[in-house]
Design an enzyme around this catalytic site. Structure first.
Site, PDB file in Angstrom:
ATOM      1  N   ALA A  60       0.841  -1.202   0.000  1.00  0.00           N
ATOM      2  CA  ALA A  60       0.000   0.000   0.000  1.00  0.00           C
ATOM      3  C   ALA A  60       0.875   1.250   0.000  1.00  0.00           C
ATOM      4  O   ALA A  60       2.022   1.211   0.443  1.00  0.00           O
ATOM      5  CB  ALA A  60      -0.883  -0.008   1.246  1.00  0.00           C
ATOM      6  N   GLY A  99       0.740  -5.033   1.163  1.00  0.00           N
ATOM      7  CA  GLY A  99      -0.373  -5.147   0.221  1.00  0.00           C
ATOM      8  C   GLY A  99       0.036  -5.829  -1.075  1.00  0.00           C
ATOM      9  O   GLY A  99      -0.801  -6.447  -1.751  1.00  0.00           O
ATOM     10  N   GLU A 102      -0.280  -9.359  -0.332  1.00  0.00           N
ATOM     11  CA  GLU A 102      -1.709  -9.651  -0.149  1.00  0.00           C
ATOM     12  C   GLU A 102      -2.422  -9.754  -1.501  1.00  0.00           C
ATOM     13  O   GLU A 102      -3.312 -10.573  -1.687  1.00  0.00           O
ATOM     14  CB  GLU A 102      -2.349  -8.570   0.729  1.00  0.00           C
ATOM     15  CG  GLU A 102      -1.795  -8.606   2.150  1.00  0.00           C
ATOM     16  CD  GLU A 102      -2.357  -7.503   3.014  1.00  0.00           C
ATOM     17  OE1 GLU A 102      -1.899  -6.363   2.865  1.00  0.00           O
ATOM     18  OE2 GLU A 102      -3.269  -7.781   3.808  1.00  0.00           O
ATOM     19  N   GLU A 122       3.953  -4.985   7.722  1.00  0.00           N
ATOM     20  CA  GLU A 122       3.064  -3.947   8.273  1.00  0.00           C
ATOM     21  C   GLU A 122       3.280  -3.690   9.752  1.00  0.00           C
ATOM     22  O   GLU A 122       3.127  -2.572  10.239  1.00  0.00           O
ATOM     23  CB  GLU A 122       1.592  -4.331   8.047  1.00  0.00           C
ATOM     24  CG  GLU A 122       1.102  -4.130   6.623  1.00  0.00           C
ATOM     25  CD  GLU A 122       1.298  -5.340   5.735  1.00  0.00           C
ATOM     26  OE1 GLU A 122       2.146  -6.206   6.074  1.00  0.00           O
ATOM     27  OE2 GLU A 122       0.626  -5.438   4.704  1.00  0.00           O
TER      28      GLU A 122
HETATM   29  N1  CAA Z   1       4.408   3.521   0.234  1.00  0.00           N
HETATM   30  C1  CAA Z   1       4.829   4.750  -0.104  1.00  0.00           C
HETATM   31  N2  CAA Z   1       6.106   5.039  -0.393  1.00  0.00           N
HETATM   32  C2  CAA Z   1       6.979   4.039  -0.336  1.00  0.00           C
HETATM   33  C3  CAA Z   1       6.619   2.733   0.016  1.00  0.00           C
HETATM   34  C4  CAA Z   1       5.257   2.483   0.299  1.00  0.00           C
HETATM   35  N3  CAA Z   1       4.824   1.259   0.615  1.00  0.00           N
HETATM   36  N4  CAA Z   1       7.713   1.960   0.011  1.00  0.00           N
HETATM   37  C5  CAA Z   1       8.737   2.749  -0.347  1.00  0.00           C
HETATM   38  N5  CAA Z   1       8.293   4.007  -0.561  1.00  0.00           N
HETATM   39  C6  CAA Z   1       9.068   5.170  -1.019  1.00  0.00           C
HETATM   40  C7  CAA Z   1      10.100   5.604   0.001  1.00  0.00           C
HETATM   41  O1  CAA Z   1       9.540   6.523   0.913  1.00  0.00           O
HETATM   42  C8  CAA Z   1      11.142   6.249  -0.890  1.00  0.00           C
HETATM   43  O2  CAA Z   1      10.683   7.537  -1.219  1.00  0.00           O
HETATM   44  P1  CAA Z   1      11.720   8.737  -1.423  1.00  0.00           P
HETATM   45  O3  CAA Z   1      12.618   8.309  -2.532  1.00  0.00           O
HETATM   46  O4  CAA Z   1      10.862   9.892  -1.734  1.00  0.00           O
HETATM   47  O5  CAA Z   1      12.435   8.859  -0.124  1.00  0.00           O
HETATM   48  C9  CAA Z   1      11.095   5.402  -2.159  1.00  0.00           C
HETATM   49  O6  CAA Z   1       9.827   4.754  -2.144  1.00  0.00           O
HETATM   50  C10 CAA Z   1      12.160   4.345  -2.242  1.00  0.00           C
HETATM   51  O7  CAA Z   1      12.125   3.595  -1.027  1.00  0.00           O
HETATM   52  P2  CAA Z   1      13.452   3.105  -0.314  1.00  0.00           P
HETATM   53  O8  CAA Z   1      14.435   4.220  -0.272  1.00  0.00           O
HETATM   54  O9  CAA Z   1      13.047   2.470   0.946  1.00  0.00           O
HETATM   55  O10 CAA Z   1      13.952   2.040  -1.379  1.00  0.00           O
HETATM   56  P3  CAA Z   1      14.733   0.697  -1.133  1.00  0.00           P
HETATM   57  O11 CAA Z   1      14.978   0.139  -2.467  1.00  0.00           O
HETATM   58  O12 CAA Z   1      15.892   0.920  -0.224  1.00  0.00           O
HETATM   59  O13 CAA Z   1      13.733  -0.261  -0.324  1.00  0.00           O
HETATM   60  C11 CAA Z   1      11.628  -1.360   0.065  1.00  0.00           C
HETATM   61  C12 CAA Z   1      12.583  -0.712  -0.953  1.00  0.00           C
HETATM   62  C13 CAA Z   1      12.314  -2.575   0.690  1.00  0.00           C
HETATM   63  C14 CAA Z   1      10.389  -1.740  -0.648  1.00  0.00           C
HETATM   64  C15 CAA Z   1      11.326  -0.342   1.202  1.00  0.00           C
HETATM   65  O14 CAA Z   1      10.966   0.882   0.599  1.00  0.00           O
HETATM   66  C16 CAA Z   1      10.209  -0.750   2.095  1.00  0.00           C
HETATM   67  O15 CAA Z   1      10.412  -1.543   2.993  1.00  0.00           O
HETATM   68  N6  CAA Z   1       9.012  -0.187   1.880  1.00  0.00           N
HETATM   69  C17 CAA Z   1       7.870  -0.385   2.751  1.00  0.00           C
HETATM   70  C18 CAA Z   1       7.257  -1.746   2.585  1.00  0.00           C
HETATM   71  C19 CAA Z   1       6.059  -1.851   3.476  1.00  0.00           C
HETATM   72  O16 CAA Z   1       6.096  -1.564   4.658  1.00  0.00           O
HETATM   73  N7  CAA Z   1       4.951  -2.298   2.896  1.00  0.00           N
HETATM   74  C20 CAA Z   1       3.712  -2.405   3.600  1.00  0.00           C
HETATM   75  C21 CAA Z   1       2.902  -1.183   3.349  1.00  0.00           C
HETATM   76  S1  CAA Z   1       1.460  -1.160   4.332  1.00  0.00           S
HETATM   77  C22 CAA Z   1       0.413  -2.171   3.532  1.00  0.00           C
HETATM   78  O17 CAA Z   1       0.676  -2.694   2.495  1.00  0.00           O
HETATM   79  C23 CAA Z   1      -0.879  -2.271   4.287  1.00  0.00           C
HETATM   80  C24 CAA Z   1      -1.883  -3.135   3.728  1.00  0.00           C
HETATM   81  O18 CAA Z   1      -2.218  -4.085   4.343  1.00  0.00           O
HETATM   82  C25 CAA Z   1      -2.585  -2.823   2.506  1.00  0.00           C
END
Ligand code: CAA
Length: 686
Positions: A60, A99, A102, A122
């Site tokens: 998400a 997500g 999921e 999450e």
């Molecule tokens: N939503 C919004 N922005 C996100 C994002 C997300 N899920 N994941 C990454 N980004 C953004 C970061 O903020 C960053 O933005 P900026 O360049 O503006 O700073 C950009 O994407 C790149 O991210 P990283 O610098 O972290 O890139 P990376 O390659 O080092 O790592 C990653 C990639 C492992 C995917 C890491 O970004 C990460 O762990 N992201 C979050 C994953 C997460 O927590 N997912 C669950 C979301 S909640 C959900 O899905 C709820 C549900 O049940 C529906």
């Protein structure tokens, strides 16, 4: 954001939302439309959902969580996918997180590339998988594996996914497109996950909670995760999904999730330097030199070796080199024993390590890090020597934790190439690196340091030059407060409990015992000017001598120490101090609010770029509890700055003349505004 292409009878739906294919509103809209069309199109016999770029999807869009999430909702799209009369395949490369996974669980089949990673992180954001993850994952992999993935948030490999039934087919290589459509062609019928049932011994949930009590205590999200998985066992899918969503809505507006989302974005922001020219190109780092084979030098070396970067380590004596290399070897073996690295990876890392007694061996290094002990004269001598031997363009870094990078840079003819790289101990484990920006540090040197830190898996934060930089400068008033209160009448347990109750692994006094009370001690047992001198003179140096402010049992657990207490009492008496009762409020003010005050000064002086960078330092270098967002966020959002100022004022007399309130903190409190807004009004920070 969504592209489709018909490959014979298979419709490929491509998610194209760089950089991480987050499932924001635009993606959801496109996905819903593409799925509906595919279901209606008689030419389509099967559907593949795949991501473009580096990943399948990171889940998400977290930035949507601060407001009402716009329609269409992800759970509805996943339900649509699951009830498709045509088989749907999720084709996963890179990673499927949150997500994203999921979505894949709502597909009927999953194919993944060998290096793909699958996870539901999450919980790290203080929420639970809110798009069916807690209901579908247990139906596919069983309750125990699902609980482990959902509550830990840790990703698993595609191979492990295949082993537990999460992945139906492992692709032969990373070139997924054709393999996924070919796989889809072999499928004739849908296979909805929701139609499956899952059973479990009811005791399994309590057992899991008990086993993980230490990790999840005080946290809202893990408990909700466990309850939601329990719902998957006792409720039909539709009702289970409702329960999961109710938990999600409750958690996402909670304090813990708000703080953890602040942490997520702050950590990414901290890796950016606002005033670097856009065109700045980092220098190439192919080989690293380390000066000093001690604990820090060895730990720092391991980061580069593990990232595949050759390291030459230099020290003054062969004995020191041998000892340092043996420690590196032992640390690697221990990591391998825990299954975090394979023996082969350890072997590869060790072949990248060379050592020498000759500084000249560092001549071809692109980056040289000095990691000897804190003595300005020695550091100056080393940098003058480096200036003679390092190749042009090499970056010269110091791991100093307190001293001025400017003074060090000034002994060289190339101060622009000099930067601070302050690693935290144990340097192979702790995530934080303070990148210390000297007055003359060149833009491309800073850009290289930030990039390189990320390449070796560290969290960089930029700091300007001041005594102790961001982290240790804030530590000083905390330690002074803790020690002074012991002398004034508090017990060590009372002082430390305040920090532990907040969620830190230990309080300031336990931390001092761990670091060594003898650090910086003058070593003259007859010179007793502080209670610390008195403890050191009695051989109580902390954990290293088995006793310090506390006694320690054989498992290194701190125990109240009558011997230490009588040393403290004697020192108090000698100093003519009358013991008094010290309240929890006072301890909070003098060990925690003083840090916030110092942080505000650091912000005001422009030592740090942002208040949130200070949070990132304390979260990653000093184990500040993540669910409270870091000291500055905690003070601003959870305590309230007015209360912070009021309490600091109330105890300022006990803190002596050296204490002063930060004008920025006072202004933010008076105007009821944030640190950042108050800074704007002051016009400081530049
Ligand atoms: N939503 C919004 N922005 C996100 C994002 C997300 N899920 N994941 C990454 N980004 C953004 C970061 O903020 C960053 O933005 P900026 O360049 O503006 O700073 C950009 O994407 C790149 O991210 P990283 O610098 O972290 O890139 P990376 O390659 O080092 O790592 C990653 C990639 C492992 C995917 C890491 O970004 C990460 O762990 N992201 C979050 C994953 C997460 O927590 N997912 C669950 C979301 S909640 C959900 O899905 C709820 C549900 O049940 C529906």
């Amino acid at each position: 954001m969504i592209e489709t292409s018909l490959q014979g009878s298979v419709l490929e739906i491509l998610i194209a939302n760089p950089p991480v294919n987050a499932l924001g509103a635009g993606v959801r809209k496109g996905l819903e439309r593409a799925l509906r069309e595919a279901i209606l199109d008689s030419a389509v016999k099967a559907i593949v959902v795949r991501g473009t770029g580096k990943f399948f999807s990171a889940g998400a869009d977290i930035s949507e969580f601060d407001n009402t999430i716009p329609d269409p909702q992800l759970p509805d799209i996943i339900n649509l996918m699951e009830t498709s009369p045509k088989p749907v395949v999720a084709a996963i490369h890179g990673l499927a997180f949150g997500g994203g996974l999921e979505l894949a669980l709502g597909a009927h089949y999953r194919i993944a590339t060998p290096i793909a990673k699958l996870g539901l992180p999450e919980v790290a954001l203080g929420i639970l998988p809110g798009a069916g993850g807690t209901q579908r994952l247990p139906r596919i992999v069983g309750v125990e594996a699902a609980l482990e993935m959902i509550v830990s948030g840790a990703p698993i490999s595609a191979a492990k996914g295949a082993e537990i039934g999460l992945i139906d087919k492992l692709a032969e290589n990373e070139d997924l497109a054709q393999q996924a459509t070919a796989y889809a062609r072999t499928l004739t019928a849908p296979r909805p996950t929701g139609a499956r049932e899952v059973t479990a011994d009811p005791a399994v949930f309590e057992q899991f909670a008990t086993k993980n009590a230490r990790k999840i205590d005080g946290l809202d999200a893990p408990k909700a995760c466990i309850e939601a998985v329990r719902a998957a066992v006792i409720l039909p899918l539709a009702q289970g999904l409702e329960r999961e969503l109710a938990f999600f809505h409750e958690l996402v507006v909670g304090q813990q999730s708000e703080a953890l989302r602040h942490v997520f974005f702050s950590e990414r922001m901290a890796a950016k330097i606002d005033d670097l020219p856009k065109e700045t190109t980092p220098r190439k780092i192919a080989k690293v030199g380390i000066i000093g084979a001690g604990t820090m030098g060895g730990g720092i070396s391991m980061n580069f070796l593990s990232a595949g970067i050759p390291v030459t380590i230099v020290d003054m004596a062969q004995e020191a080199l041998d000892r340092g290399i043996a420690v590196i070897c032992r640390n690697y073996e221990a990591t391998a024993a825990k299954g975090r690295l394979t023996t082969e990876q350890v072997g590869t890392a060790m072949t990248l390590l060379t050592s020498s007694l000759d500084f000249g061996e560092l001549a071809d290094c692109d980056l040289i890090i000095e990691a000897v002990y804190e003595d300005m004269d020695i550091k100056k001598r080393i940098f003058a020597r480096l200036d003679e031997i390092a190749k042009p363009g090499a970056i010269l870094a110091s791991n100093t934790s307190y001293l001025s990078i400017d003074d060090i840079a000034d002994v060289t003819s190339r101060p622009g190439d000099v930067v601070g790289l302050h690693f935290f101990s144990p340097a192979n484990i702790m995530k934080l690196v303070e990148v210390v920006r000297g007055a003359k540090t060149a833009a491309d040197v800073l850009a290289t340091a930030m990039d390189l830190a990320r390449r070796i898996g560290k969290q960089p934060v930029v700091s300007g030059v001041c005594y102790g930089f961001i982290g240790n400068r804030m530590l000083l008033p905390r330690i002074d407060g803790a020690i002074d209160m012991l002398v004034e009448g508090a017990t060590p347990q009372q002082v430390d409990r305040i920090s532990v109750d907040l969620g830190m692994p230990m309080g300031p006094l336990q931390m001092m015992d761990l670091a060594g009370l003898d650090l910086g001690w003058h070593r003259d047992v007859s010179r007793i000017e502080s209670v610390r001198d008195a403890l050191c003179a009695a051989g109580r140096w902390g954990q290293k001598t088995g006793c310090g402010i506390y006694d320690y049992d054989d498992k290194r657990r701190p125990l109240p120490s009558p011997a230490a207490q009588s040393i403290i009492d004697a020192f108090r008496e000698k100093s003519g101090i009358v013991p008094r009762a010290i309240s929890d409020e006072e301890i909070t003010a003098r060990t925690l609010y003083v840090m916030v005050n110092e942080g505000a000064k650091i912000l005001e002086e422009g030592i740090t770029q942002r208040a949130s960078d200070i949070d990132v330092v304390w979260l990653n270098g000093y184990a500040w509890p993540r669910h409270t967002g870091g000291p500055m966020y905690w003070a601003e959002h959870l305590v309230g700055l007015e209360a912070v100022v009021q309490n600091l004022n109330a105890y300022s007399r006990s803190m002596g003349e050296s204490f002063s309130l930060s004008p920025l903190l006072v202004r933010a409190a008076t105007n009821r505004t944030s640190f950042e807004d108050a800074r704007g009004k002051l016009g400081a920070g530049s």
